[in-house]
Design an enzyme around this catalytic site. Structure first.
Site, PDB file in Angstrom:
ATOM      1  N   GLY A  71      -4.699   5.454   1.408  1.00  0.00           N
ATOM      2  CA  GLY A  71      -5.008   5.316   2.829  1.00  0.00           C
ATOM      3  C   GLY A  71      -3.776   5.140   3.706  1.00  0.00           C
ATOM      4  O   GLY A  71      -3.678   5.743   4.774  1.00  0.00           O
ATOM      5  N   ASN A 150     -12.071  -2.777   8.839  1.00  0.00           N
ATOM      6  CA  ASN A 150     -12.039  -3.410   7.523  1.00  0.00           C
ATOM      7  C   ASN A 150     -12.377  -4.902   7.556  1.00  0.00           C
ATOM      8  O   ASN A 150     -12.833  -5.456   6.569  1.00  0.00           O
ATOM      9  CB  ASN A 150     -10.671  -3.192   6.859  1.00  0.00           C
ATOM     10  CG  ASN A 150      -9.515  -3.376   7.808  1.00  0.00           C
ATOM     11  OD1 ASN A 150      -9.394  -2.661   8.809  1.00  0.00           O
ATOM     12  ND2 ASN A 150      -8.672  -4.327   7.531  1.00  0.00           N
ATOM     13  N   HIS A 200      -9.333   3.803  -3.900  1.00  0.00           N
ATOM     14  CA  HIS A 200      -9.649   2.478  -4.466  1.00  0.00           C
ATOM     15  C   HIS A 200     -10.620   1.672  -3.616  1.00  0.00           C
ATOM     16  O   HIS A 200     -11.071   0.619  -4.041  1.00  0.00           O
ATOM     17  CB  HIS A 200      -8.368   1.689  -4.760  1.00  0.00           C
ATOM     18  CG  HIS A 200      -7.685   1.090  -3.576  1.00  0.00           C
ATOM     19  ND1 HIS A 200      -7.830  -0.227  -3.228  1.00  0.00           N
ATOM     20  CD2 HIS A 200      -6.851   1.628  -2.654  1.00  0.00           C
ATOM     21  CE1 HIS A 200      -7.083  -0.481  -2.157  1.00  0.00           C
ATOM     22  NE2 HIS A 200      -6.492   0.634  -1.781  1.00  0.00           N
ATOM     23  N   THR A 236       4.450  16.474  -7.644  1.00  0.00           N
ATOM     24  CA  THR A 236       3.518  16.835  -8.718  1.00  0.00           C
ATOM     25  C   THR A 236       2.242  16.032  -8.556  1.00  0.00           C
ATOM     26  O   THR A 236       2.283  14.819  -8.336  1.00  0.00           O
ATOM     27  CB  THR A 236       4.167  16.568 -10.087  1.00  0.00           C
ATOM     28  OG1 THR A 236       5.362  17.345 -10.152  1.00  0.00           O
ATOM     29  CG2 THR A 236       3.238  16.949 -11.224  1.00  0.00           C
ATOM     30  N   CYS A 324      -4.145  -7.456   3.742  1.00  0.00           N
ATOM     31  CA  CYS A 324      -2.787  -7.112   4.134  1.00  0.00           C
ATOM     32  C   CYS A 324      -2.232  -8.105   5.135  1.00  0.00           C
ATOM     33  O   CYS A 324      -1.027  -8.251   5.276  1.00  0.00           O
ATOM     34  CB  CYS A 324      -2.773  -5.711   4.739  1.00  0.00           C
ATOM     35  SG  CYS A 324      -3.966  -4.635   3.942  1.00  0.00           S
TER      36      CYS A 324
HETATM   37  C1  LIG Z   1      -7.347  -0.393   2.713  1.00  0.00           C
HETATM   38  C2  LIG Z   1      -7.250   0.313   4.012  1.00  0.00           C
HETATM   39  C3  LIG Z   1      -6.175   1.180   4.285  1.00  0.00           C
HETATM   40  C4  LIG Z   1      -5.033   1.371   3.322  1.00  0.00           C
HETATM   41  O1  LIG Z   1      -5.396   2.073   2.176  1.00  0.00           O
HETATM   42  P1  LIG Z   1      -4.465   1.999   0.880  1.00  0.00           P
HETATM   43  O2  LIG Z   1      -5.034   3.021  -0.028  1.00  0.00           O
HETATM   44  O3  LIG Z   1      -4.601   0.612   0.343  1.00  0.00           O
HETATM   45  O4  LIG Z   1      -3.072   2.322   1.297  1.00  0.00           O
HETATM   46  C5  LIG Z   1      -6.163   1.830   5.497  1.00  0.00           C
HETATM   47  N1  LIG Z   1      -7.136   1.650   6.403  1.00  0.00           N
HETATM   48  C6  LIG Z   1      -8.187   0.838   6.181  1.00  0.00           C
HETATM   49  C7  LIG Z   1      -9.246   0.698   7.218  1.00  0.00           C
HETATM   50  C8  LIG Z   1      -8.275   0.130   4.982  1.00  0.00           C
HETATM   51  O5  LIG Z   1      -9.304  -0.692   4.775  1.00  0.00           O
END
Ligand SMILES: *Cc1c(COP(=O)(O)O)cnc(C)c1O
Length: 384
Positions: A71, A150, A200, A236, A324
């Site tokens: 993400g 989130n 994930h 890759t 985060c």
């Molecule tokens: C977790 C998250 C991300 C980041 O994704 P990663 O795969 O952990 O880098 C970005 N945006 C939102 C809304 C998220 O919940």
């Protein structure tokens, strides 16, 4: 001790079907999909198949799917890829409640000759399309508004916002990391030009994601080099991860309805149970316009951190906000943008359900959480 995992907005367990699909590519299927000998020729079709599964889940064409490292990469790809192509002075509209992968990236790029407008949200954490419209300028190249938040699960009106963005001839990106695999996502009905997803967050492994880039949309590659991924994302391919995210899309397509009904009912029961047993608790975010798996609550006069720690001692994993930001010790930027005062913000807990949760998990939390919360509230000098 029981172990209950209720932090699915931070990350999710890998689904057994996903693991099973991946395993051959960690053993015999190790070839480089760009190689034209047997080792490569064997694995390349599996990358194509995964691309087709992803495309099907979101109503895109396979050529519009770029596999990424997750993400954060997708968000960076959208912001940097579009603004660098538009050139110095380009303007971007985003919101005050974006994930740090968008928000911090925009803040950083302010120092490199790009301009940003951060539109506010209402008390539910929802971006008003009117605010986006007010922020548009002739030099606006990109609008990036998250699909669902989130921390609160708040769902934005992406359809309406995309419509406005189209009228101004800008590109529309949405961070759909908290939506893909949970709620129906169709890039055509949403009207977006780019969309970010992360494996994930929906039962694929960490370190793989995908980016939807509408046919004809040109961006500067974030990672340049080889010609993999249509020349847009060099390197890759992470074949096991890609096969895994493809399998996760299939599982999601099959189980979405069922999860919505079952997990949604569990979330609602948990919410009701806590509201009844702990006086003074308030739910943050909109009652209906939020993802069915997310519950964000403030407990009066206490530290969410303290409650989280006590719950962890009982084997219950929850969060105080976004994973985060929660180690920074600052009150949530998202709740602040919604107008919550610092006290209410600090007393916040985010509970997020997902694959693997059961009614017994909810029973256990409803047994453990209320007495712990009530004890902290009684001890608090700020308590009600
Ligand atoms: C977790 C998250 C991300 C980041 O994704 P990663 O795969 O952990 O880098 C970005 N945006 C939102 C809304 C998220 O919940």
């Amino acid at each position: 001790m029981s172990r209950v995992y209720l932090d699915h907005n931070a990350t999710t367990p890998v689904h057994p079907e996903v693991l099973e699909a991946m395993l051959p590519f960690l053993t015999d299927g190790f070839g480089n999909p760009s190689s034209t000998h047997w080792a490569g020729l064997e694995v390349a079709p599996h990358v194509d198949r995964a691309r087709a599964s992803v495309a099907r889940l979101i109503g895109a064409k396979p050529e519009e799917i770029i596999f990424t490292g997750g993400g954060s990469e997708g968000d960076n790809m959208a912001i940097k890829g579009v603004l660098m192509r538009a050139g110095k002075g380009a303007h971007c509209v985003t919101s005050e409640v974006e994930h740090p992968a968008i928000y911090s990236t925009c803040k950083m790029l302010e120092g490199y000759g790009f301009e940003f407008t951060y539109v506010p949200v209402d008390k539910y954490g929802i971006v008003s399309p009117v605010e986006v419209q007010k922020a548009m300028r002739p030099e606006t190249a990109l609008v990036s508004i998250m699909f669902a938040n989130n921390e609160t699960g708040a769902i934005n009106s992406i359809v309406e916002i995309s419509e406005i963005v189209r009228q101004y001839g800008a590109l529309m990106h949405t961070d759909a990391v908290q939506c893909v695999g949970k709620i129906p996502v169709n890039v055509n009905s949403l009207g977006v030009d780019m969309l970010t997803s992360s494996g994930h967050k929906f039962n694929a492994p960490k370190g793989v994601g995908f980016q939807y880039v509408r046919e004809g949309v040109e961006t500067v590659p974030l990672i340049s080099g080889g010609s993999q991924e249509f020349g847009v994302r060099a390197g890759t391919e992470n074949v096991p991860g890609i096969v895994g995210i493809g399998a996760a899309c299939k599982v999601a397509m099959r189980e979405m309805r069922k999860r919505h009904d079952e997990l949604g009912a569990m979330r609602d029961r948990l919410e009701r149970g806590i509201l009844e047993a702990v006086p003074g608790v308030v739910v943050n975010g909109h009652a209906e316009r939020r993802v069915y798996n997310t519950l964000n609550m403030s407990f009066p006069g206490i530290e969410g951190e303290a409650l989280m720690t006590l719950l962890n001692q009982e084997g219950i994993a929850v969060s105080t906000g976004s994973a985060c930001a929660s180690d920074s010790g600052k009150p949530s930027r998202i709740l602040g943008a919604m107008g919550l005062d610092a006290v209410r913000s600090r007393g916040t807990l985010r509970i997020s359900l997902g694959y693997g949760n059961s009614e017994q998990d909810i029973d256990y939390v409803l047994e453990k959480l209320p007495p712990l919360a009530n004890r902290l509230i009684e001890m608090s000098p700020l308590g009600s």
